[in-house]
Design an enzyme around this catalytic site. Structure first.
Site, PDB file in Angstrom:
ATOM      1  N   CYS A   1       3.321   9.802  53.117  1.00 37.23           N
ATOM      2  CA  CYS A   1       4.352   8.790  53.392  1.00 37.23           C
ATOM      3  C   CYS A   1       5.743   9.411  53.438  1.00 37.23           C
ATOM      4  CB  CYS A   1       4.295   7.662  52.364  1.00 37.23           C
ATOM      5  SG  CYS A   1       4.475   8.222  50.652  1.00 37.23           S
TER       6      CYS A   1
ATOM      7  N   HIS B   1       6.073   5.992  46.402  1.00 41.20           N
ATOM      8  CA  HIS B   1       5.819   5.723  47.826  1.00 41.20           C
ATOM      9  C   HIS B   1       7.124   5.687  48.603  1.00 41.20           C
ATOM     10  CE1 HIS B   1       3.618   4.390  51.283  1.00 41.20           C
ATOM     11  NE2 HIS B   1       4.233   3.232  51.348  1.00 41.20           N
TER      12      HIS B   1
END
Length: 480
Positions: free
Chosen positions: A113, A428
């Site tokens: 990510c 994330h």
């Protein structure tokens, strides 16, 4: 790598390579590119049953040349009706991108990510895409090593694929070449690729592109990346103890927003970031001394990047800890206060012209184009002439066929890269990008979602929600 063949319906795909260092989900993404069958619909027969996304290749006994059977239906391609309403799904994929209002997402290939969010933010810069399109396969600069050349080509090809697709894209080739060029992004923990720092990925990729896109033997637009993102700083370095003073000029790709108890807003953080203390040898004192370094912007980029310095090394836990403090940032940023005196003078005429133009849009004396406009034009000409002596800091880089423009020192927010979690090496990352139509899209890996402006301003921190880590502004310019 283990080459296998894959039988799907009436088709046989030969020499499909399995990278056994990566989870089977990555292999499914490869098959998605070949067949159009999304990973979640794929049923692949292996020893012991169906192939699971997180299975261990070493236990499956897959051999070189083995034929694997795959079942699953591809995404339907809906044919256009002969008559009647034309739906978005009926359009060619390139036209679907325009109709949907945003480009494709990127599959997460295993803690990637950080890479996906970086790519989506940089993909939003049309001038960078133009420079990449002009980069040829064979015409690489002799100063550029092969791994940098291949990574640049992969970036170009991936951006091109994103522009033409509404379906998620698997950035396999780019990821492989990024790890080859920068092995730190290939670190493993218990056989799984580790999360990495998005700021490091952003910096390393821009550095590579700046080397590759530097025109070979050309003085005009010699460094496309520097023209787009480079910030020229002029610094005064002063030692209070010995009264020594010197100055230096440097080029950086981002400003730093330092976060402390006194910092509540981006403006304050940048101001702190432009001041620093350093210890170095003093010729006058014959020993080390403390110097104060104060910097000012002396040349503005088309795209201004600011990094929130949220991570620091925590010895107790032996990892990068995160500062969660809320720091607000504006949709419109004025950097005039951070500029050198020379640059401020060059910005005065363009800023006045911008105020006049925006005043006209609001209906303030918009009908008369008389001596006021002529006066502005003369000032613009003076400003343009005076900028030639100082590295052209107020002139924005142009694409072919574009009108000459000048910087105003005012920027509009176009991208935010956020981090959710307590450490740079976990959590994330997500990219939030403003589209050309003015709408915001949250690119959470392969799942793009429309957002409103209020969602973007809520990313300022203060808790465990997504918070801004890197933000990018686009210059508001005026035509000469």
């Amino acid at each position: 790598m283990i080459p296998v063949s894959v039988k799907w319906q009436k088709e046989l795909f030969k020499d499909v390579e399995i990278d056994t260092t990566q989870p089977p989900y990555v292999f499914k993404c490869q098959l998605y590119d070949l067949t159009g069958v999304p990973p979640e619909r794929q049923k692949i027969m292996v020893k012991g049953g169906l192939l699971k996304d997180d299975a261990d290749w070493s236990t499956l006994g897959v051999k070189e040349g083995q034929k694997l059977m795959m079942m699953g239906t591809a995404d339907e391609i809906i044919k256009s009706p002969e008559k009647g309403t034309v739906f978005v799904e009926d359009l060619p994929e390139e036209e679907q991108v325009v109709a949907v209002g945003h480009t494709a997402g990127l599959f997460n290939l295993g803690n990637t990510c950080y890479m996906n969010s970086t790519l989506q933010c940089l993909h939003s810069v049309p001038e960078l895409k133009s420079a990449l399109i002009q980069y040829s396969h064979s015409g690489r600069n002799n100063d550029v090593d092969q791994s940098s050349h291949l990574l640049t080509v992969a970036t170009r090809d991936l951006f091109n694929e994103l522009d033409k697709s509404v379906k998620p894209v698997a950035p396999m080739q780019f990821w492989m070449l990024l790890r080859k060029k920068y092995p730190q992004f290939g670190q493993l923990h218990n056989g799984v690729f580790m999360q990495q720092d998005a700021e490091e990925c952003w910096t390393q990729l821009l550095y590579t592109l700046s080397q590759s896109l530097r025109s070979n033997g050309s003085s005009e637009n010699a460094d496309a990346v520097k023209a787009l993102f480079g910030i020229e700083l002029i610094s005064r370095i002063h030692c209070q103890e010995s009264n020594e003073e010197s100055s230096e000029t440097e080029s950086v790709y981002s400003l730093k927003c330092h976060i402390s108890q006194e910092v509540n807003h981006l403006h304050e953080g940048i101001k702190h970031g432009l001041k620093s203390e350093l210890e170095k040898a003093s010729p006058a004192l014959g020993r080390s001394a403390i110097y104060l370094k104060e910097s000012r912007i002396n040349a503005l980029p088309r795209y201004l990047t600011v990094q929130f310095v949220r991570f620091f090394w925590k010895r107790e836990s032996n990892q990068k800890a995160k500062i969660l403090r809320k720091v607000d940032y504006p949709l419109e940023l004025d950097v005039y206060d951070f500029c050198s005196d020379d640059l401020r003078k060059k910005l005065e005429a363009p800023r006045k012209l911008l105020r006049d133009e925006e005043g006209k849009k609001l209906g303030l004396k918009g009908s008369e184009k008389s001596s006021v406009q002529k006066d502005n034009d003369e000032k613009m000409a003076d400003a343009e002439g005076s900028s030639n002596g100082g590295g052209e800091p107020s002139v924005a880089p142009m694409e072919e066929g574009e009108k000459a423009t000048e910087m105003t020192g005012i920027y509009d927010l176009v991208a935010v890269l956020t981090h959710k979690g307590r450490s740079a090496d976990s959590g994330h990352y997500v990219g939030w990008v403003k589209q050309e139509n003015g709408k915001w899209i949250e690119f959470d890996d392969d799942n793009p979602k429309p957002r409103i402006e209020d969602d973007i301003t809520r990313l300022s921190g203060g808790g465990d929600w997504h918070m801004a880590y890197i933000i990018m502004y686009k210059a508001r310019v005026v035509s000469v």
